[in-house]
Design a protein around this motif. Structure first.
Motif, PDB file in Angstrom:
ATOM      1  N   ALA A 122       0.831  -1.210   0.000  1.00  0.00           N
ATOM      2  CA  ALA A 122       0.000   0.000   0.000  1.00  0.00           C
ATOM      3  C   ALA A 122       0.860   1.252   0.000  1.00  0.00           C
ATOM      4  O   ALA A 122       0.582   2.215  -0.727  1.00  0.00           O
ATOM      5  N   ARG A 123       1.922   1.261   0.802  1.00  0.00           N
ATOM      6  CA  ARG A 123       2.806   2.429   0.840  1.00  0.00           C
ATOM      7  C   ARG A 123       3.518   2.629  -0.498  1.00  0.00           C
ATOM      8  O   ARG A 123       3.712   3.764  -0.953  1.00  0.00           O
ATOM      9  N   ARG A 124       3.921   1.550  -1.138  1.00  0.00           N
ATOM     10  CA  ARG A 124       4.592   1.675  -2.438  1.00  0.00           C
ATOM     11  C   ARG A 124       3.669   2.332  -3.459  1.00  0.00           C
ATOM     12  O   ARG A 124       4.120   3.123  -4.289  1.00  0.00           O
ATOM     13  N   ARG A 125       2.393   2.016  -3.394  1.00  0.00           N
ATOM     14  CA  ARG A 125       1.442   2.655  -4.313  1.00  0.00           C
ATOM     15  C   ARG A 125       1.243   4.122  -3.940  1.00  0.00           C
ATOM     16  O   ARG A 125       1.217   4.998  -4.819  1.00  0.00           O
ATOM     17  N   GLU A 126       1.086   4.393  -2.656  1.00  0.00           N
ATOM     18  CA  GLU A 126       0.821   5.755  -2.197  1.00  0.00           C
ATOM     19  C   GLU A 126       1.952   6.712  -2.555  1.00  0.00           C
ATOM     20  O   GLU A 126       1.705   7.839  -3.006  1.00  0.00           O
ATOM     21  N   GLN A 127       3.175   6.296  -2.320  1.00  0.00           N
ATOM     22  CA  GLN A 127       4.286   7.228  -2.444  1.00  0.00           C
ATOM     23  C   GLN A 127       4.607   7.618  -3.885  1.00  0.00           C
ATOM     24  O   GLN A 127       5.424   8.499  -4.125  1.00  0.00           O
ATOM     25  N   LEU A 128       3.936   6.993  -4.820  1.00  0.00           N
ATOM     26  CA  LEU A 128       4.103   7.372  -6.221  1.00  0.00           C
ATOM     27  C   LEU A 128       3.149   8.486  -6.640  1.00  0.00           C
ATOM     28  O   LEU A 128       3.278   9.031  -7.738  1.00  0.00           O
ATOM     29  N   THR A 129       2.210   8.846  -5.782  1.00  0.00           N
ATOM     30  CA  THR A 129       1.207   9.851  -6.138  1.00  0.00           C
ATOM     31  C   THR A 129       1.686  11.253  -5.768  1.00  0.00           C
ATOM     32  O   THR A 129       2.459  11.433  -4.827  1.00  0.00           O
ATOM     33  N   ASP A 130       1.193  12.241  -6.497  1.00  0.00           N
ATOM     34  CA  ASP A 130       1.539  13.634  -6.201  1.00  0.00           C
ATOM     35  C   ASP A 130       0.992  14.058  -4.846  1.00  0.00           C
ATOM     36  O   ASP A 130       1.632  14.834  -4.121  1.00  0.00           O
ATOM     37  N   GLU A 131      -0.204  13.564  -4.491  1.00  0.00           N
ATOM     38  CA  GLU A 131      -0.806  13.936  -3.211  1.00  0.00           C
ATOM     39  C   GLU A 131       0.085  13.503  -2.045  1.00  0.00           C
ATOM     40  O   GLU A 131       0.285  14.266  -1.088  1.00  0.00           O
ATOM     41  N   TRP A 132       0.613  12.294  -2.130  1.00  0.00           N
ATOM     42  CA  TRP A 132       1.474  11.804  -1.044  1.00  0.00           C
ATOM     43  C   TRP A 132       2.760  12.620  -0.981  1.00  0.00           C
ATOM     44  O   TRP A 132       3.220  12.969   0.101  1.00  0.00           O
ATOM     45  N   GLN A 133       3.315  12.929  -2.136  1.00  0.00           N
ATOM     46  CA  GLN A 133       4.559  13.696  -2.164  1.00  0.00           C
ATOM     47  C   GLN A 133       4.357  15.085  -1.555  1.00  0.00           C
ATOM     48  O   GLN A 133       5.202  15.569  -0.793  1.00  0.00           O
ATOM     49  N   GLN A 134       3.237  15.730  -1.869  1.00  0.00           N
ATOM     50  CA  GLN A 134       2.972  17.054  -1.301  1.00  0.00           C
ATOM     51  C   GLN A 134       2.775  16.967   0.208  1.00  0.00           C
ATOM     52  O   GLN A 134       3.242  17.821   0.964  1.00  0.00           O
ATOM     53  N   ARG A 135       2.106  15.935   0.649  1.00  0.00           N
ATOM     54  CA  ARG A 135       1.910  15.732   2.085  1.00  0.00           C
ATOM     55  C   ARG A 135       3.239  15.491   2.789  1.00  0.00           C
ATOM     56  O   ARG A 135       3.470  15.979   3.894  1.00  0.00           O
ATOM     57  N   TYR A 136       4.120  14.767   2.139  1.00  0.00           N
ATOM     58  CA  TYR A 136       5.396  14.375   2.751  1.00  0.00           C
ATOM     59  C   TYR A 136       6.403  15.520   2.763  1.00  0.00           C
ATOM     60  O   TYR A 136       7.383  15.474   3.509  1.00  0.00           O
ATOM     61  N   ASN A 137       6.165  16.561   1.983  1.00  0.00           N
ATOM     62  CA  ASN A 137       7.116  17.674   1.908  1.00  0.00           C
ATOM     63  C   ASN A 137       7.382  18.316   3.272  1.00  0.00           C
ATOM     64  O   ASN A 137       8.439  18.915   3.483  1.00  0.00           O
ATOM     65  N   ILE A 138       6.446  18.174   4.194  1.00  0.00           N
ATOM     66  CA  ILE A 138       6.600  18.820   5.495  1.00  0.00           C
ATOM     67  C   ILE A 138       7.801  18.262   6.265  1.00  0.00           C
ATOM     68  O   ILE A 138       8.354  18.934   7.139  1.00  0.00           O
ATOM     69  N   ARG A 139       8.217  17.041   5.948  1.00  0.00           N
ATOM     70  CA  ARG A 139       9.323  16.441   6.677  1.00  0.00           C
ATOM     71  C   ARG A 139      10.595  17.245   6.537  1.00  0.00           C
ATOM     72  O   ARG A 139      11.439  17.300   7.455  1.00  0.00           O
ATOM     73  N   ALA A 140      10.809  17.890   5.411  1.00  0.00           N
ATOM     74  CA  ALA A 140      12.058  18.597   5.153  1.00  0.00           C
ATOM     75  C   ALA A 140      12.330  19.690   6.174  1.00  0.00           C
ATOM     76  O   ALA A 140      13.485  20.055   6.398  1.00  0.00           O
ATOM     77  N   GLY A 141      11.290  20.210   6.822  1.00  0.00           N
ATOM     78  CA  GLY A 141      11.488  21.296   7.773  1.00  0.00           C
ATOM     79  C   GLY A 141      12.325  20.926   8.975  1.00  0.00           C
ATOM     80  O   GLY A 141      12.925  21.800   9.619  1.00  0.00           O
ATOM     81  N   VAL A 142      12.428  19.643   9.306  1.00  0.00           N
ATOM     82  CA  VAL A 142      13.215  19.241  10.470  1.00  0.00           C
ATOM     83  C   VAL A 142      14.705  19.496  10.250  1.00  0.00           C
ATOM     84  O   VAL A 142      15.475  19.630  11.208  1.00  0.00           O
ATOM     85  N   GLU A 143      15.115  19.602   9.012  1.00  0.00           N
ATOM     86  CA  GLU A 143      16.525  19.895   8.743  1.00  0.00           C
ATOM     87  C   GLU A 143      16.896  21.294   9.221  1.00  0.00           C
ATOM     88  O   GLU A 143      18.027  21.549   9.625  1.00  0.00           O
ATOM     89  N   GLY A 144      15.929  22.208   9.195  1.00  0.00           N
ATOM     90  CA  GLY A 144      16.165  23.528   9.761  1.00  0.00           C
ATOM     91  C   GLY A 144      16.370  23.477  11.263  1.00  0.00           C
ATOM     92  O   GLY A 144      17.157  24.241  11.832  1.00  0.00           O
ATOM     93  N   THR A 145      15.662  22.567  11.924  1.00  0.00           N
ATOM     94  CA  THR A 145      15.838  22.390  13.366  1.00  0.00           C
ATOM     95  C   THR A 145      17.232  21.868  13.675  1.00  0.00           C
ATOM     96  O   THR A 145      17.891  22.335  14.620  1.00  0.00           O
ATOM     97  N   ILE A 146      17.699  20.916  12.895  1.00  0.00           N
ATOM     98  CA  ILE A 146      19.060  20.408  13.090  1.00  0.00           C
ATOM     99  C   ILE A 146      20.071  21.512  12.853  1.00  0.00           C
ATOM    100  O   ILE A 146      21.042  21.670  13.605  1.00  0.00           O
ATOM    101  N   SER A 147      19.836  22.333  11.836  1.00  0.00           N
ATOM    102  CA  SER A 147      20.734  23.450  11.572  1.00  0.00           C
ATOM    103  C   SER A 147      20.763  24.426  12.742  1.00  0.00           C
ATOM    104  O   SER A 147      21.834  24.897  13.163  1.00  0.00           O
TER     105      SER A 147
END
Length: 438
Positions: A354-379
């Motif tokens: 199910a995850r393999r199917r989900e992660q190929l969609t644009d909707e999942w990718q847009q939802r997942y974009n929020i993860r990148a913000g944690v790199e600012g916290t590490i910085s």
């Protein structure tokens, strides 16, 4: 990893206070990432390590039992170990260096045998540097009738079990994306809702060899203990397995959002080939049907070396050998079996697909974009609290330093939120500004 206890109290108190004013709550979304932490000691190669380990023990014994040590050593020892061991001072040539390392090994065994001899004072063997010497020599050397020898290859303990420095027994040498370092890793989890400040809710410190996937469960346990479990947890691929997805959902009520490995064939096919998703699994009958309609002949329950339960499924060589699309499916040599599949337990296998199917969609990718913000916290943690290099020489004190660091960041962020201080802007290079102006 270490068991958390009293050292977490300062972070707990701050988080409880923030929760009390309504700016921190369970549910919502959180994200986690890790970064490397350099030890407060230098990185040593093997020859430097054994030489410096023996030198550290000799320094400790010289101070604690000078008369006892004087009866064992000669002037040659002073020349070999009187100053810090440095590769620039090593003799040239592989054979000569090998002899030097074996000489260090013999000298180390001389000290250990004397310290652990029945007539020696018992407190000598309790000196930390002597204990480190004993452990290091077990890891690095072995003895036989012909003398002292380096351990090589499979004779060496795994890197995660092997000392990297005589001055920090908890530090390990880790490698990630081709870059190596001696020290630790820290994992930071933070809230990421738009209507409240982004606050760090969990910090875990491990040695440098611990993979991110080994920490996922500990993150959830820590958040559960603080009653701050999120509804959604966004992480990178290093924290996600099918088992993690199922456990997070069933035991913690968390949707673990992160990419999993693609559905690929384990064999080295070129061009189009049938991946595992092309096969239909009948879990009740314990049968698998291939794309051409053939039914598997064997299903056996096994375990990987890691202990993970799996099902091994095989098709017969007769069915695969006469198949018109065999080249897209298997290159199994002639024998009893043709194409084979490895399946996880049903709930994990279905979650993985199910995850393999989900992660190929644009909707999942847009939802997942929020993860990148944690790199600012590490910085921010690196710039404001200098967590990139620990000030301490063991894992518990290093973790305590990280707890203080993230507590300070939370106070900084809370102050900025309450005073409506705007977030800093992403830096734009001079060249980019020129381009924008043009």
């Amino acid at each position: 990893m270490i068991e958390h206890g009293l050292e977490e109290k300062v972070l707990d108190l701050v988080l409880e206070r923030i929760s009390g004013i309504g700016l921190l709550r369970a549910g919502g979304r959180q994200r986690t990432d890790s970064t490397h932490v350099l030890a407060a000691v230098g990185t040593l190669n093997r020859m430097e390590f054994v030489g410096e380990t023996l030198r550290a023990a000799l320094e400790a014994l010289s101070a604690a039992a000078p008369q006892w040590l004087s009866a064992l050593v000669t002037a040659d020892w002073v020349r070999r170990y009187g100053v810090r061991i440095d590769s620039y001072r090593f003799p040239k040539g592989e054979n000569v260096r090998q002899e030097w390392a074996e000489q260090v090994g013999r000298d180390g065994f001389t000290i250990l045998e004397a310290a652990f001899a029945p007539g020696s004072p018992g407190w000598l063997r309790e000196i930390p540097a002597v204990q480190v010497l004993r452990r290091a020599w077990v890891e690095q050397y072995h003895r036989d009738g012909e003398g002292v020898h380096w351990r090589e290859g499979k004779d060496l303990p795994p890197g995660r079990c092997r000392l990297s420095s005589p001055y920090d027994p908890d530090a390990r040498y880790g490698v990630k994306r081709g870059s190596g370092w001696c020290g630790y890793k820290t994992h930071l989890s933070e809230t990421c809702e738009s209507d409240v400040p982004h606050l760090i809710t969990q910090v875990i410190t491990t040695d440098a060899t611990v993979a991110d996937t080994e920490v996922t469960e500990s993150v959830h346990q820590g958040l559960a203990a603080r009653e701050l479990l999120p509804a959604e947890h966004d992480v990178d691929a290093g924290y996600v397995t099918a088992a993690h997805i199922v456990t997070a959902r069933n035991e913690y009520g968390i949707e673990l959002v992160g990419p999993v490995g693609l559905d690929t064939c384990h064999e080295n096919h070129e061009g189009e080939h049938f991946t595992q998703s092309a096969f239909t699994v009948d879990w009740q009958a314990r049968k698998v049907t291939c794309p051409e309609g053939k039914i598997s002949a064997s299903w056996s329950d096994q375990r990987k070396s890691s202990g993970t339960p799996v099902a091994r499924v095989h098709f017969t060589a007769q069915d695969c050998g006469s198949c018109p699309v065999r080249q897209k499916c298997t290159k199994a040599a002639n024998g009893k079996w043709g194409r084979s599949l490895t399946l996880l337990p049903r709930d994990q296998q279905e979650a993985l697909e199910a995850r393999r199917r989900e992660q190929l969609t644009d909707e999942w990718q847009q939802r997942y974009n929020i993860r990148a913000g944690v790199e600012g916290t590490i910085s921010q943690a690196v710039r404001r609290t200098r967590i990139r290099r620990t000030r301490f020489t063991d894992l518990p004190k290093t973790h305590l330093g990280h707890v203080f660091a993230v507590t300070a960041i939370n106070i900084i962020r809370l102050d900025a939120w309450l005073t409506e201080t705007p977030l800093g802007q992403t830096r734009t290079s001079h060249l980019a500004r020129l381009d924008l102006a043009a």
